[in-house]
Design a protein around this motif. Structure first.
Motif: not given
Length: 305
Positions: A59-71
């Protein structure tokens, strides 16, 4: 919408999902922000070494994210890791480092530790449903910071004494009073065997109750004084001595939302209280400024937790 629970990979409808070997990574969400410069995230370690911390637009915002190992971030694996105090502290530190970096450059709403989704697409869909709430809360905390204030009982400190007279007259008066007290005590002891012990026990109990009441009153006064300076305040759950240390009783654990520029007013108020009569038996501890973690749930800012 059901909000994502910390410590679990979730589906778009907010329900925990089973992580499979086919799911190599999950999307870890640190915060939601508006107009953040991606450059401020460069080089941040985040929760997974080698994976960049980045912005995910929704939308009009951003999320600060990172890919992390699911396990490593599945529900069971994460529960085991966060049960280890050292691991919990490490995860909390790196989470805060990312949130603080974003908050230093843009309005930022921190999300709980270990908020995860199965993919960017699912994170974007879930966050989009809460976009209006995010914008409302960011509007309320913009230009404000959180300060933490804790009040502890101060064991071992003697009660304040009144000024005493000096000189021969004072010495004679003190001696006479002591003699009278000893005589009265002896008379009571001889007349009522065992009653002197009970009198002392009752006196000690009254003194303890009066001391505890004075400590609680001092903590309540601290809270009232700081709420007059802050935009909002919240009393948080007090920590037990397993966290604070043996014999260190916490009387107040509170957070205050303060306008930037008024930090000196809050610190000055605390320093004044520390030296004021009636506060000899408590210790005040101040931390901050922080990103307003305690004021991002969207509830009434003046409500206690």
């Amino acid at each position: 919408m059901t909000r994502p629970l910390p410590g679990a990979v979730v589906t778009p409808d907010g329900h925990p999902a089973t992580t499979t070997t086919a799911t190599a990574t999950a999307t870890y969400v640190f915060a939601v922000c508006h107009g953040c410069d991606p450059a401020v995230l460069t080089g941040l370690a985040g929760q997974a070494a080698g994976a960049p911390v980045r912005l995910l637009r929704f939308g009009s915002l951003e999320a600060v994210v990172q890919d992390v190992p699911a396990e490593m971030f599945g529900e069971e694996a994460l529960r085991e890791r966060l049960a280890n105090r050292a691991e919990l502290e490490h995860c909390a530190r790196v989470h805060h480092a990312v949130v603080a970096a974003a908050a230093g450059r843009a309005p930022t709403l921190p999300l709980p530790l270990a908020t995860l989704y199965l993919s960017d697409e699912r994170a974007r869909a879930a966050l989009r449903e809460d976009e209006n709430r995010f914008r409302s809360v960011m509007g309320r905390i913009a230009g404000r910071v959180e300060w933490g204030v804790k009040v502890y009982a101060a064991p071992g400190r003697p009660p304040p004494t009144r000024p005493e007279r000096t000189g021969p007259t004072a010495t004679a008066a003190a001696a006479a009073q002591t003699t009278t007290t000893l005589t009265a005590t002896a008379a009571r002891t001889n007349a009522r065997p065992g009653h002197a012990y009970l009198d002392r026990a009752r006196g000690a109990r009254r003194a303890r109750e009066e001391r505890q009441e004075a400590e609680l009153n001092a903590a309540a006064s601290v809270d009232r004084a700081l709420r007059d300076i802050a935009v909002a305040g919240r009393r948080l759950r007090s920590h037990d001595t397993g966290v604070t240390g043996a014999g260190r009783v916490q009387l107040l654990n509170a957070a205050y939302l303060v306008e930037k520029g008024r930090e000196a007013d809050l610190i000055g108020a605390v320093e004044l209280l520390r030296t004021s009569p009636g506060y000899e038996r408590v210790e005040l501890e101040v931390t901050g400024p922080w990103v307003p973690y305690s004021f991002v749930d969207g509830g009434d800012l003046d409500a206690d937790q």
